[in-house]
Write an enzyme that holds these catalytic residues in place. Structure first.
Site, mmCIF file in Angstrom:
data_model
loop_
_atom_site.group_PDB
_atom_site.id
_atom_site.type_symbol
_atom_site.label_atom_id
_atom_site.label_comp_id
_atom_site.label_asym_id
_atom_site.label_seq_id
_atom_site.Cartn_x
_atom_site.Cartn_y
_atom_site.Cartn_z
ATOM 1 N N SER A 195 0.832 -1.205 0.000
ATOM 2 C CA SER A 195 0.000 0.000 0.000
ATOM 3 C C SER A 195 0.865 1.253 0.000
ATOM 4 C CB SER A 195 -0.958 -0.040 1.191
ATOM 5 O OG SER A 195 -1.898 0.991 1.112
ATOM 6 N N ASP B 256 -0.788 1.280 -4.719
ATOM 7 C CA ASP B 256 -1.775 0.289 -5.187
ATOM 8 C C ASP B 256 -3.109 0.947 -5.545
ATOM 9 O OD1 ASP B 256 -2.471 0.853 -2.576
ATOM 10 O OD2 ASP B 256 -2.852 -1.217 -2.004
#
Length: 576
Positions: free
Chosen positions: A144, A305
């Site tokens: 992330s 992401d």
């Protein structure tokens, strides 16, 4: 086996490759580094793995990824759903491509079909693909928004949401049951393709995902008309976002899109940012420079992401670019979309705006105004996904919007995770709409505050790294849990919730009730005067997080209240 014995095993055992051994032998004199790499196993938590890339049990590497995948495979085989297959995507981080192929081939070696994206793609497209391909599960290789040295492994289930209880615990048990790396099954790429087990997912999935998003636009003609004038600066921060974003915006009619050139392409080293997180204003440095050069209206950034969106918008009165918190940007999108749905007569009567217990109370005010249910869940979008799944099964509620304060929202029910790409599109649509009223997005945000009140939030944290730090965080939570806290700063505590113990204590009456939430290490303080505080240890970083919210009659009053409460909360945590 203690950490030194484990270290020695990795240095000597034939089950580990020579490159791994070489990396470990280079740190043999650094006792702290050896301990940090081996004092525990990298925990496969309720969403998967996340950790620093490197050799060792407490690191992301081909052995820890292999063990996680074999455990997942064993669970899928036990469920008998191997024929449905697993969708796999990855982001731009170091080892992401390698880990994604390894994951696919281990699954194939276990007789499980793997649908592997041909190249990196965003999290929301993976969530969409799990549903579209009717897979039993999904895996996203990503850390992330963490710093570049991290990578991770997120697990999704057939509804497209990250795994929730009790399934998460069952999969974790299967991963822990893999005791030796020799248990991990192997297969070559050629053999997997020959046996029809490895399927490559191409651009057709992009087309389907983009079409779903385009169909979610509420005012397509306004977007086409105003899209000739609106100027947007966008950065994917070296991640996956621009595999989709620029194409999508052009297809809906936006003509002036400026992608930050230095950050437009995926780059595993993230050379222009220390921390590729759109929550961090420093990540916007290049984007804001470009915005000033081209006189942009809106500045947008997605994390690697692409499930989170950060926003700056120009205040035409001052010429300054104003930053939005995750609460602000999501609720601006929510107010725009819900008000337009109501105006067009398409707002469901049984609609839901789903939020989390650490998100702004402004969500409840908006939901109340439009007569929507407003379920509150624990942190993590998978919990929003669980409410969506239940409503889908019961056919009693209709999803309208869901968000969490950590810069993530979902504008439709096509996926079950945060969608930064959908949020980019929705925010640009809102900007086009407000232009027809001679308003900027900043004007629209101020209108929302005037309509509902000035809700302001902050999320300070205390960082404690390493083995000792982990213990300090644990001790801090224990002390706060056991203390009878009557006041935080100037605010009386009205209600104390201990989600771990499933207890709600009314501090005025002494009445004890249940939280109704799944067990989690979270403490929540409802304070007088529409204020609140929440405390939890981070699941992915070495920190304890504090969530704070207030409401004021003016922006100045709200900001003052917020600063005072933030100081009081941090002082309390350090001194208790």
């Amino acid at each position: 086996m203690n950490y030194l014995e484990e270290y020695q095993k990795w240095c000597e055992s034939p089950e580990f490759d020579e490159e791994t051994k070489k990396e470990l032998l280079e740190i043999k004199e650094n006792k702290n580094e050896v301990e940090d790499r081996f004092y525990k196993e990298l925990e496969f938590g309720t969403a998967g793995l996340r950790g620093i890339i490197g050799a060792g049990t407490n690191r992301m590497n081909r052995y820890t990824v292999g063990k996680a995948t074999q455990g997942l495979a064993n669970y899928i085989l036990e469920q008998g759903s191997q024929e449905k297959g697993v969708a796999i995507s990855y982001d731009s981080r170091k080892m992401s491509k390698e880990f994604s192929m390894q994951t696919a081939l281990i699954l194939c070696a276990n007789g499980i079909k793997a649908y592997l994206f041909e190249n990196l793609r965003p999290v929301p497209e993976l969530s969409f693909a799990v549903r579209e391909l009717a897979c039993t599960a999904g895996v996203m290789i990503t850390a992330s928004h963490n710093p570049p040295k991290y990578n991770g492994y997120k697990v999704y289930w057939e509804d497209g949401a990250q795994i929730v209880s009790p399934r998460d615990k069952d999969i974790i048990a299967k991963v822990r049951a893999v005791k030796n790396f020799e248990e991990i099954k192997q297969m070559t790429q050629e053999e997997a393709i020959q046996k029809g087990l490895l399927k490559i997912v191409g651009t057709q999935m992009d087309d389907q995902y983009i079409n779903i998003l385009k169909n979610a636009i509420l005012n397509p003609e306004i977007v086409k008309e105003q899209g000739k004038k609106l100027k947007i600066v966008y950065t994917p921060l070296h991640g996956t976002g621009n595999t989709i974003a620029e194409r999508l915006l052009k297809e809906i009619g936006l003509e002036n899109i400026y992608v930050v050139p230095e950050q437009s392409k995926p780059d595993r080293n993230f050379p222009t940012v220390d921390y590729p997180n759109p929550e961090d204003p420093k990540a916007f440095k290049l984007a804001l420079e470009l915005a000033k050069k081209v006189d942009a209206d809106v500045v947008l950034a997605t994390d690697p992401d692409a499930d989170r969106l950060g926003v700056f918008a120009k205040d035409t009165k001052t010429g300054e670019y104003m930053t939005y918190t995750g609460n602000m940007s999501a609720l601006l999108i929510a107010e725009y979309r819900i008000s337009q749905m109501k105006e067009k007569g398409i707002l469901p009567k049984n609609g839901m705006l789903i939020t989390t217990i650490v998100s702004s109370d402004l969500a409840k005010a908006i939901a109340k105004h439009y007569n929507l249910d407003c379920p509150e869940v624990l942190t993590g979008f998978k919990n929003i996904g669980a409410i969506m799944k239940k409503a889908e099964e019961n056919k009693d509620k209709t999803y309208v919007f869901g968000y969490e304060e950590s810069y993530g929202c979902l504008i439709g029910d096509y996926a079950r995770d945060k969608d930064g790409i959908g949020a980019v599109m929705a925010l640009c649509e809102a900007a086009c709409y407000y232009r027809t009223q001679n308003k900027t997005l900043w004007d629209a945000m101020k209108d929302i505050y005037e309509k509902y009140g000035y809700y302001k939030e902050a999320q300070p944290s205390i960082i404690r790294e390493g083995v000792q730090g982990a213990q300090e965080i644990k001790d801090m939570m224990t002390k706060m849990r056991n203390a009878e806290i009557e006041k935080i700063g100037n605010y009386r505590v009205l209600t104390f919730k201990d989600v771990e113990k499933d207890v709600v204590k009314n501090k005025e009456t002494g009445e004890i009730t249940k939280t109704g939430l799944p067990k989690s290490n979270v403490l929540y303080y409802e304070l007088e005067d529409n204020a609140w505080c929440c405390v939890r240890p981070s699941g992915t970083e070495p920190k304890i997080k504090f969530y704070i919210g207030v409401k004021g009659k003016t922006e100045e009053e709200a900001n003052q209240k917020l600063e005072e409460l933030k100081r009081a909360m941090l002082n309390l945590a350090e001194e208790i």
